[in-house]
Design a protein around this motif. Structure first.
Motif, mmCIF file in Angstrom:
data_model
loop_
_atom_site.group_PDB
_atom_site.id
_atom_site.type_symbol
_atom_site.label_atom_id
_atom_site.label_comp_id
_atom_site.label_asym_id
_atom_site.label_seq_id
_atom_site.Cartn_x
_atom_site.Cartn_y
_atom_site.Cartn_z
ATOM 1 N N ALA A 32 0.825 -1.210 0.000
ATOM 2 C CA ALA A 32 0.000 0.000 0.000
ATOM 3 C C ALA A 32 0.858 1.258 0.000
ATOM 4 C CB ALA A 32 -0.927 -0.014 1.216
ATOM 5 N N TRP A 33 1.918 1.261 0.814
ATOM 6 C CA TRP A 33 2.791 2.442 0.865
ATOM 7 C C TRP A 33 3.515 2.645 -0.469
ATOM 8 C CZ3 TRP A 33 4.231 0.403 6.237
ATOM 9 C CH2 TRP A 33 3.498 1.083 7.216
ATOM 10 N N LEU A 34 3.909 1.553 -1.107
ATOM 11 C CA LEU A 34 4.582 1.665 -2.407
ATOM 12 C C LEU A 34 3.627 2.216 -3.469
ATOM 13 C CD1 LEU A 34 6.607 -1.677 -2.318
ATOM 14 C CD2 LEU A 34 7.613 0.609 -2.515
ATOM 15 N N LEU A 35 2.396 1.747 -3.440
ATOM 16 C CA LEU A 35 1.434 2.163 -4.464
ATOM 17 C C LEU A 35 0.979 3.617 -4.304
ATOM 18 C CD1 LEU A 35 -0.771 -1.045 -4.850
ATOM 19 C CD2 LEU A 35 1.114 -0.244 -6.296
ATOM 20 N N GLU A 36 1.287 4.224 -3.143
ATOM 21 C CA GLU A 36 0.989 5.648 -2.976
ATOM 22 C C GLU A 36 1.867 6.514 -3.883
ATOM 23 O OE1 GLU A 36 1.392 6.759 1.093
ATOM 24 O OE2 GLU A 36 -0.182 5.395 1.811
ATOM 25 N N GLN A 37 2.933 5.894 -4.447
ATOM 26 C CA GLN A 37 3.914 6.654 -5.211
ATOM 27 C C GLN A 37 3.883 6.198 -6.673
ATOM 28 O OE1 GLN A 37 7.658 6.916 -2.613
ATOM 29 N NE2 GLN A 37 6.566 5.167 -1.766
ATOM 30 N N ALA A 38 3.465 7.083 -7.528
ATOM 31 C CA ALA A 38 3.463 6.783 -8.967
ATOM 32 C C ALA A 38 4.910 6.686 -9.447
ATOM 33 C CB ALA A 38 2.732 7.898 -9.708
ATOM 34 N N PRO A 39 5.196 5.805 -10.428
ATOM 35 C CA PRO A 39 4.243 4.999 -11.215
ATOM 36 C C PRO A 39 4.230 3.521 -10.805
ATOM 37 C CG PRO A 39 6.295 5.231 -12.415
ATOM 38 C CD PRO A 39 6.512 5.892 -11.089
ATOM 39 N N TYR A 40 4.359 3.213 -9.490
ATOM 40 C CA TYR A 40 4.290 1.819 -9.063
ATOM 41 C C TYR A 40 2.931 1.222 -9.425
ATOM 42 C CZ TYR A 40 8.557 1.725 -6.159
ATOM 43 O OH TYR A 40 9.855 1.737 -5.721
ATOM 44 N N THR A 41 2.970 -0.033 -9.897
ATOM 45 C CA THR A 41 1.752 -0.824 -10.089
ATOM 46 C C THR A 41 1.928 -2.132 -9.321
ATOM 47 O OG1 THR A 41 2.620 -1.868 -12.092
ATOM 48 C CG2 THR A 41 1.313 0.152 -12.362
ATOM 49 N N TYR A 42 0.824 -2.873 -9.153
ATOM 50 C CA TYR A 42 0.884 -4.088 -8.356
ATOM 51 C C TYR A 42 0.404 -5.287 -9.166
ATOM 52 C CZ TYR A 42 -0.740 -7.755 -5.220
ATOM 53 O OH TYR A 42 -0.964 -8.973 -4.631
ATOM 54 N N GLN A 43 1.031 -6.449 -8.899
ATOM 55 C CA GLN A 43 0.595 -7.706 -9.516
ATOM 56 C C GLN A 43 0.956 -8.850 -8.569
ATOM 57 O OE1 GLN A 43 2.211 -8.400 -13.425
ATOM 58 N NE2 GLN A 43 0.495 -9.705 -14.022
ATOM 59 N N HIS A 44 0.018 -9.758 -8.339
ATOM 60 C CA HIS A 44 0.307 -10.919 -7.508
ATOM 61 C C HIS A 44 1.124 -11.913 -8.322
ATOM 62 C CE1 HIS A 44 -0.218 -14.531 -5.054
ATOM 63 N NE2 HIS A 44 -0.590 -13.719 -4.054
ATOM 64 N N GLY A 45 2.063 -12.583 -7.646
ATOM 65 C CA GLY A 45 2.951 -13.501 -8.354
ATOM 66 C C GLY A 45 2.224 -14.584 -9.112
ATOM 67 N N ALA A 46 1.093 -15.047 -8.565
ATOM 68 C CA ALA A 46 0.346 -16.136 -9.211
ATOM 69 C C ALA A 46 -0.245 -15.702 -10.541
ATOM 70 C CB ALA A 46 -0.748 -16.636 -8.268
ATOM 71 N N GLU A 47 -0.418 -14.401 -10.752
ATOM 72 C CA GLU A 47 -1.023 -13.908 -11.995
ATOM 73 C C GLU A 47 -0.031 -13.845 -13.153
ATOM 74 O OE1 GLU A 47 -2.491 -10.084 -11.011
ATOM 75 O OE2 GLU A 47 -3.900 -10.790 -9.469
ATOM 76 N N ILE A 48 1.241 -13.985 -12.879
ATOM 77 C CA ILE A 48 2.271 -13.815 -13.910
ATOM 78 C C ILE A 48 2.586 -15.181 -14.539
ATOM 79 C CG2 ILE A 48 4.635 -13.052 -14.369
ATOM 80 C CD1 ILE A 48 4.364 -11.169 -11.980
ATOM 81 N N LYS A 49 2.308 -15.302 -15.816
ATOM 82 C CA LYS A 49 2.577 -16.539 -16.536
ATOM 83 C C LYS A 49 4.016 -16.503 -17.043
ATOM 84 C CE LYS A 49 -1.685 -17.492 -15.810
ATOM 85 N NZ LYS A 49 -1.989 -18.365 -14.651
ATOM 86 N N ARG A 50 4.840 -17.464 -16.585
ATOM 87 C CA ARG A 50 6.260 -17.441 -16.934
ATOM 88 C C ARG A 50 6.885 -18.774 -16.581
ATOM 89 N NH1 ARG A 50 7.438 -17.114 -11.616
ATOM 90 N NH2 ARG A 50 9.691 -17.012 -11.361
ATOM 91 N N ASP A 51 8.074 -18.993 -17.082
ATOM 92 C CA ASP A 51 8.891 -20.132 -16.679
ATOM 93 C C ASP A 51 9.407 -19.820 -15.266
ATOM 94 O OD1 ASP A 51 10.876 -21.965 -16.173
ATOM 95 O OD2 ASP A 51 11.762 -21.876 -18.177
ATOM 96 N N GLN A 52 9.026 -20.630 -14.292
ATOM 97 C CA GLN A 52 9.365 -20.322 -12.904
ATOM 98 C C GLN A 52 10.855 -20.417 -12.591
ATOM 99 O OE1 GLN A 52 6.860 -22.766 -10.384
ATOM 100 N NE2 GLN A 52 5.093 -21.418 -10.647
ATOM 101 N N SER A 53 11.615 -20.961 -13.488
ATOM 102 C CA SER A 53 13.070 -21.008 -13.268
ATOM 103 C C SER A 53 13.731 -19.696 -13.680
ATOM 104 C CB SER A 53 13.692 -22.173 -14.044
ATOM 105 O OG SER A 53 13.555 -21.957 -15.447
ATOM 106 N N LYS A 54 12.966 -18.829 -14.378
ATOM 107 C CA LYS A 54 13.506 -17.537 -14.796
ATOM 108 C C LYS A 54 12.997 -16.454 -13.858
ATOM 109 C CE LYS A 54 14.111 -18.674 -19.668
ATOM 110 N NZ LYS A 54 13.837 -18.257 -21.066
ATOM 111 N N VAL A 55 13.931 -15.621 -13.413
ATOM 112 C CA VAL A 55 13.560 -14.617 -12.406
ATOM 113 C C VAL A 55 13.280 -13.255 -13.022
ATOM 114 C CG1 VAL A 55 14.865 -15.791 -10.598
ATOM 115 C CG2 VAL A 55 15.993 -14.038 -11.984
ATOM 116 N N VAL A 56 13.708 -13.033 -14.268
ATOM 117 C CA VAL A 56 13.427 -11.769 -14.943
ATOM 118 C C VAL A 56 12.091 -11.887 -15.672
ATOM 119 C CG1 VAL A 56 14.197 -10.175 -16.756
ATOM 120 C CG2 VAL A 56 15.881 -11.209 -15.215
ATOM 121 N N LEU A 57 11.280 -10.851 -15.590
ATOM 122 C CA LEU A 57 10.039 -10.813 -16.369
ATOM 123 C C LEU A 57 10.419 -10.356 -17.772
ATOM 124 C CD1 LEU A 57 7.703 -9.089 -13.718
ATOM 125 C CD2 LEU A 57 8.308 -11.518 -13.970
#
Length: 1006
Positions: free
Chosen positions: A16-41
Motif C-alpha cells: 500500500a505504501w509503495l502504491l501511494e507513489q506513482a508509477p508503481y503498479t501491483y501484480q500478484h505472483g500467481a497472476e504472472i505466466k512465466r517459466d518459474q526457473s527464470k527470475v526476470v520478467l
C-alpha cells in the motif's frame, strides 16, 4: 483464527505504501505466466527496450536483451557485479543498418532521465524454482528486473525476528541464486525493525533508513514506511541504484557496498550546493559535510566524486582530493581505489612536477595530492615569487579531507599557492569533527555546513558501536615542596611561553618514569587479558612521547603472558638511540605490520603509538584504546573513534584512561553531539582586519626611521637576512622597545589566523610575513635556544627528583563512589560539559562558586557550620587540581556536599526550629560539656534570639560598643546558671553569629 496481525498484513502495508507513489503498479505472483526457473520478467524487459529504443532494429534489441540478462562469473558475487556495471553504466553496441552503414549506441536497462519510460511493478509471492522452490515475500521489478527483495516476519511473533528474515534470505541465495544476480537491494523487516543492505553482507552491515527528507530523523515512526517513502520513491531508487552502490575487491573477494541514509542525503545536498556554487555562477564555496569519524566518510567522498564526474553541467571535471599527509590519509586513497566502479582511475601527485602536469591538462580525472605539493620552485632565474596558474578552468573541484585541520587561507604558503594555481576552482570540505569558533576560516574558505551526522546519531543508528570510558589513573605525587622555587631559578629570564613549553616537556618526560611505566604495563596486561577472554580483539596504547612508547614496550614484553606487541612510530636513525632500532621499519615493513594488526586472526594483538595510526587508520577488530597521552578536541575524538568501527558481534569500544582525559573527552563529545557544531566567532573578521592594520602601524613605528621592507618578496635570501638583522639589532638595543615590539608582534600573529581569508589579505601579507620574521629573530636573540635546552634538561632532572609514583588505581573506587560505566554519548556523561567549551578549571570554578555562594548566603545564618562546609568544598577543588581524580569525581563530591545542605534543611524542620534559631542552637549544641538538655537549649535559644533582635533594631548596632555590651550582658543573664562550662567561648560565638546575621537587619524588627 489468530487475534494478531499476520506477516501477510505487513506485506500488504508495504504494498500500500509503495502504491501511494506513482508509477508503481501491483501484480500478484500467481497472476504472472512465466517459466518459474527464470527470475526476470522477460516480456516486460523486451517491452521496455522497444519503448525506449524504437529506432534500433528488432534484431539488435534481441541481442541487447541477451547481453543485459546474461551475467558471466564463476560465483554469485561476480555475476551480480557484472550485472550491476551494466545496470549503472549501461553498455555500448555497434551494428550495421539496412544500408550496411556502421551504427553505434549506448544503452541502459532503465531510463534514468525519464521516469515514465520505466515499468515499476510490485510483485508478492512470486514462486521461483532453483535448487528448491521458494516464494520471496515481495519484489520490486523495474522493467522486469528484480532489483529489490523484501523478506518479512510477523511483528507479533516473538520468534519471528528480523534476524530470522535475514537468515532466510541467506538460504535463498543458495536455493534460488538467480534472483540475486539482479538484486540491487535487500530489505528485511519484522514490522518493528526494518533494515536494508546488500544480499552478500553480514547482518551487522544492514541498516535502518531513518529519514524521508534527509533533515529530520524519524526515530519513533514505522520504520518500514520511512524506508519506502525515504529510499524507494521511484526517482530516488533509480538514483541509488545508479550511483550509490559499488563493488570493491578485498583480498580477492568481491565486497558489495551501498550508501546509508546519512551518506545518501549528505551527497544529495552536496550536489545541490555544488551546482549552485561552482564558478562562474557561484563564489566557489560549496560548503562542509560533517559526518562523524568512522561513519563512512571516505565512501561518501568517493560516491560524491563519482557523481561529479558524470554530471553533464560540469563538462568532465577534474577533482582534486587534498589531504594533509599521505601517511595519515593512506586509507582514504585506498578507499577511492577500491571504489573504482564509481570514481574511475585515481592519480597520485608524488612530486610538485607531477602535480603541475596533472592539473595543467584539459581532461578530467581524480588527483590525490597533499597541500605541500603546491610549493614554489627554484628556476633558472631564481625562486618563484608566486605560484604559476596551472589551470583557469572553472570545472575543477577541490575536496579537502578534514578541512579545518589543514591551515587553509594562509597569508603566504601552500594554501595560498593552491588558490593562485587554480583561481577558478571550487572548494568543498569533509570533516569527521565539528567546526567551531576557532575554525571561522573554514566557513570563509568552504562555505556553510551542508549536512551533519554526529556521533550520537551514528551510535543510535549502529553505524558505529558505543564508546565507553573507564578512568584508571596512574598517580604522580610531588615529593619536593620547593619544586616551584627551584624551577623558577632554572627558568628565570626566559619568556613565559618558553617556560610553559619547558615545564610541559618535563611533565611529559615524567609520565615515563620507570615506576609509573611499570605500573601501567602491569595494569594494561591484566586488563587486556581479562577483556580479551570474553571479547576477542585488538588494542592500541597511546603514549606521550616516542621514548615513552619504547619504555612501555620494554616493560610490557618483560611481563609473563604478554601477547605480541609492536611500537608504531616515526624514526630517524641519524638521531634516535641505537636501542630503538628494533622499532625502525621500512615503508614496506610498516605496511606489512599494518596488515597483520588488521587481521583479526593474527597474533599481533597490541600496538603502542604516539601519533601514527590515530587518524586515517581503520581496524574494525580493535576494541580497546589505552590512553596515556593528553589530547584535546579533534585529535582526541579521532583517537577514541579508532575503537568505534562496527565488527562482527563487537558490542562497544572502550577507552581506558591513565592520565585524566575525562574532562577533555566530555568537552569534545559535547561538541560532537551538537548536530551542527558551529560556534559564534569571537571576533568579526572586518573588526579583526581593522585591528590588524592598527597593530601593523604600531609595529612600523617601532622600526628604525626611514626603514622599508615592502620589497620583501622580491629580495634574495641574503638581502632578507640583512633586512631582518638590521631591524633586530635596532630593537634589542632598547629593552622597553623590544618588549613592546614582541607584544605587538604576538598580537599580530594571533590576528593573522582570523583575517587570513579576508578579501584584502594580500594588502597586508608582506607586513605580516616581515614582522613574524623579525619577531622570531628578536626572540632568538633575547632567549637563546641553548639556554632553553639547558633549562629543559635541568627541569626534567628536577621533576624526576621531585615526583614519586604509585600503582594504578580505580578512580571511582578511590573517590569513594560507586563504580559505573559512562558512555561518551550518555546524557549523564555530557551533562558535565558546557555548550561552550570553558576548560576543566573554569567548569569546576563555576561549580565551586555556585556552592560557595550558597554557603555564603547560609553562613550568615549559621557561621560555625558553613565554615566547615566551605573548607570541604575548597579541599575537593584542591584535590582535583592535584590530579587525584578528574572533574567528574570532583563534581560527584560537590553534589555530595550539596546533599548535606539539603539534609541540614530537613533536620532543622524536624527539630521544630526556624532558620534564625538553628544558628544559635548549633552553637550551644556544639558545647556538650556546657549544657546537655536539648529542650533547655531550645528554650535558651528563643530567649537569646529575642535579646539579639532587640539590640539589632538599632541602626549600626554592631558598631556601637555600648549596645554590644548591653547585648552581651543580656545573653549572659539568659545563660547564667544554665551553662556550666565554656561560657565565655559560647558568648563570643553568639556575638559573632549575631553580628554576621543581623548587620543589615531592618529597623524595628524587635
Amino acid at each position: 483464527m489468530s487475534q494478531y496481525l499476520a506477516e501477510s498484513d505487513i506485506e500488504e502495508a508495504a504494498i500500500a505504501w509503495l502504491l501511494e507513489q506513482a508509477p508503481y503498479t501491483y501484480q500478484h505472483g500467481a497472476e504472472i505466466k512465466r517459466d518459474q526457473s527464470k527470475v526476470v520478467l522477460e516480456d516486460a524487459f523486451a517491452a521496455y527496450l522497444q519503448r525506449r529504443y524504437p529506432q534500433v532494429p528488432e534484431k539488435v534489441r534481441q541481442e541487447l536483451k541477451q547481453e543485459f540478462l546474461y551475467n558471466p562469473g564463476a560465483d554469485l558475487p561476480q555475476r551480480n557485479h557484472a550485472f550491476h556495471l551494466k545496470l549503472s553504466k549501461g553498455l555500448s553496441k555497434t551494428w550495421k543498418d539496412e544500408h550496411g552503414q556502421p551504427q553505434f549506441g549506448h544503452f541502459y536497462p532503465v531510463d534514468y532521465d525519464t521516469l515514465e519510460n520505466n515499468d515499476f511493478r510490485v510483485v508478492n509471492q512470486l514462486t521461483t524454482v532453483g535448487k528448491g522452490k521458494r516464494r520471496p515475500d515481495l519484489i520490486i521489478f523495474v522493467n522486469g528486473l528484480p532489483l529489490v527483495l523484501f523478506e518479512f516476519k510477523n511483528l507479533f511473533n516473538q520468534d519471528a525476528t528480523v534476524e530470522a528474515a535475514f537468515n532466510q534470505v541467506q538460504h535463498y541465495t543458495l536455493e534460488i541464486p538467480a534472483v540475486f544476480e539482479y538484486n540491487a537491494l535487500t530489505v528485511v523487516s519484522d514490522g518493528q525493525t526494518t533494515l536494508h543492505g546488500m544480499f552478500s553482507s553480514g547482518l551487522e552491515w544492514y541498516a535502518a533508513w531513518k529519514s524521508i527528507d534527509g533533515r529530520a530523523v524519524v526515530d519513533n515512526g514505522f520504520a518500514l514506511e520511512t524506508l519506502i517513502k525515504g529510499l524507494l520513491v521511484p526517482q530516488r531508487l533509480l538514483q541509488y541504484v545508479r550511483h550509490y552502490i559499488f563493488h570493491e575487491l578485498d583480498k580477492g573477494e568481491l565486497i558489495k557496498k551501498g550508501a546509508k541514509y546519512h551518506q545518501f542525503y549528505g551527497i544529495q545536498y552536496a550536489l545541490q550546493e555544488t551546482l549552485k556554487s561552482v564558478r562562474p555562477n557561484g563564489d566557489g564555496r560549496i560548503g562542509v559535510i560533517w559526518h562523524t569519524t568512522r561513519s563512512g566518510k571516505s565512501i561518501t567522498m568517493a560516491i560524491y566524486t563519482g557523481i561529479l564526474r558524470q554530471l553533464p553541467q560540469l563538462r568532465n571535471p577534474t577533482i582534486v582530493v587534498q589531504v594533509d599527509r599521505f601517511d595519515l590519509n593512506r586509507q582514504l586513497f585506498e578507499d577511492f581505489v577500491a571504489a573504482k566502479d564509481l570514481v574511475g582511475d585515481v592519480s597520485i601527485a608524488n612530486t610538485t612536477d607531477e602535480l603541475r602536469t596533472l592539473l595543467s591538462g584539459e581532461g578530467g580525472g581524480v588527483v590525490f595530492s597533499t597541500v605541500q605539493k603546491f610549493n614554489l620552485k627554484d628556476t633558472a632565474t631564481g625562486r618563484e615569487l608566486e605560484h604559476p596558474v596551472l589551470s583557469s578552468r572553472d570545472n575543477i573541484i577541490v575536496i579537502a579531507d578534514e578541512c579545518h585541520r589543514t591551515q587553509y587561507g594562509l597569508v603566504q604558503g601552500f594554501a595560498n599557492n593552491l588558490r593562485r594555481a587554480l583561481p577558478q576552482a571550487s572548494f568543498i570540505g569533509f570533516t569527521g569533527t565539528p567546526v567551531d569558533s576557532k575554525d571561522a576560516d573554514t566557513v570563509a574558505v568552504f562555505g556553510d555546513i551542508i549536512h551533519t551526522y554526529d556521533i550520537r546519531q551514528a551510535t543510535e543508528d549502529k553505524a558505529v558501536v558505543p564508546i565507553y570510558y573507564e578512568p584508571r589513573l596512574a598517580k604522580l605525587h610531588l615529593g619536593n615542596a620547593q619544586l616551584e622555587e627551584e624551577a623558577e631559578e632554572i627558568t628565570g629570564g626566559l619568556e613565559e611561553n618558553d617556560k610553559n613549553k619547558i615545564l610541559w616537556a618535563a611533565m611529559e618526560d615524567a609520565a615515563g618514569s620507570q615506576e609509573r611505566v611499570a605500573a601501567i604495563a602491569r595494569d594494561i596486561l591484566q586488563h587486556y587479558t581479562a577483556r580479551n577472554a570474553s571479547l576477542s580483539g585488538k588494542a592500541m596504547v597511546v603514549c606521550m612521547s616516542r621514548r615513552n612508547c619504547v619504555k612501555l614496550y620494554d616493560a610490557l614484553t618483560a611481563l609473563p603472558g604478554c601477547p605480541e606487541v609492536a611500537v608504531i612510530m616515526t624514526t630517524n636513525i641519524a638521531k634516535d638511540p641505537i636501542a630503538w632500532n628494533p622499532h625502525v621499519r621500512t615503508k614496506e615493513a610498516m605496511e606489512g605490520i599494518k596488515t597483520r594488526f588488521k587481521d583479526p586472526d593474527d597474533k599481533l594483538q597490541l600496538v603502542i603509538v604516539r601519533d601514527m595510526w590515530l587518524t586515517g587508520f581503520d581496524n574494525p577488530a580493535m576494541h580497546t584504546l589505552y590512553v596515556d597521552k593528553v589530547m584535546t578536541g579533534h585529535n582526541l575524538i579521532q583517537a577514541v573513534n579508532r575503537v568505534a568501527t562496527v565488527f562482527r558481534d563487537k558490542p562497544s569500544g572502550l577507552i581506558v584512561d591513565y592520565i585524566g582525559i575525562g574532562d577533555r573527552l566530555r568537552d569534545a563529545t559535547k561538541k560532537y553531539t551538537g548536530a551542527g557544531g558551529s560556534g559564534a566567532v569571537a571576533l568579526e573578521i572586518e573588526e579583526a582586519f581593522s585591528f590588524t592594520q592598527e597593530i601593523i602601524e604600531l609595529l612600523r613605528e617601532q622600526l628604525p626611521p626611514d626603514f622599508t621592507y615592502h620589497t620583501w618578496l622580491a629580495l634574495t635570501t641574503q638581502e632578507k637576512f640583512k633586512l631582518v638583522a638590521l631591524a633586530t639589532n635596532f630593537l634589542v638595543s632598547d629593552d622597553e622597545l623590544c618588549k613592546a615590539f614582541m607584544l605587538n608582534e604576538k598580537k599580530l600573529s594571533s590576528l593573522a589566523s582570523i583575517v587570513k581569508n579576508h578579501a584584502a589579505i594580500n594588502d597586508i601579507a608582506v607586513d605580516i610575513l616581515f614582522f613574524q620574521h623579525v619577531g622570531a629573530a628578536v626572540r632568538k636573540v633575547k632567549y637563546p635556544t641553548t639556554n632553553i635546552k639547558k633549562s629543559q634538561e635541568q627541569i626534567k632532572n628536577l621533576i624526576h627528583r621531585s615526583i614519586e609514583s604509585e600503582d594504578v588505581v580505580d578512580v571511582f573506587q578511590m573517590a569513594g563512589i560507586e563504580r559505573f560505566d559512562i558512555s561518551i554519548i550518555n546524557d549523564e556523561f555530557l551533562a558535565t560539559a558546557k555548550e561552550q567549551k570553558t576548560g576543566n578549571e573554569l567548569k569546576l570554578e563555576l561549580l565551586r562558586q555556585i556552592m560557595n555562594d550558597e554557603i555564603k548566603v547560609r553562613s550568615s545564618n549559621n557561621l560555625i557550620k558553613y565554615r566547615r562546609l566551605k573548607e570541604e568544598v575548597e579541599k575537593i577543588i584542591a584535590d582535583y587540581h592535584a590530579h587525584f581524580f578528574d572533574s567528574l569525581v570532583a563534581m560527584e563530591k560537590i553534589r555530595a556536599v550539596a546533599k548535606q545542605l539539603q539534609e541540614e534543611d530537613q533536620r532543622r524542620t524536624q527539630l521544630g526550629l526556624t532558620q534564625e534559631e538553628e544558628a544559635f542552637y548549633e552553637i550551644l549544641a556544639n558545647h556538650p560539656n556546657a549544657v546537655q538538655d536539648f529542650e533547655l537549649i531550645k528554650e535558651l535559644v528563643k530567649k537569646i534570639l529575642a535579646e539579639v533582635k532587640k539590640s539589632a533594631s538599632q541602626p549600626d548596632w554592631y558598631k556601637k560598643d555600648d549596645t554590644k555590651a548591653q547585648l552581651m550582658l543580656a545573653v549572659k543573664k539568659v545563660l547564667r546558671f544554665k551553662v556550666h562550662a565554656d561560657l565565655q567561648e559560647i558568648l563570643d560565638e553568639i556575638m559573632e553569629q549575631a553580628e554576621e546575621r543581623y548587620k543589615v537587619w531592618a529597623f524595628g524588627v524587635a
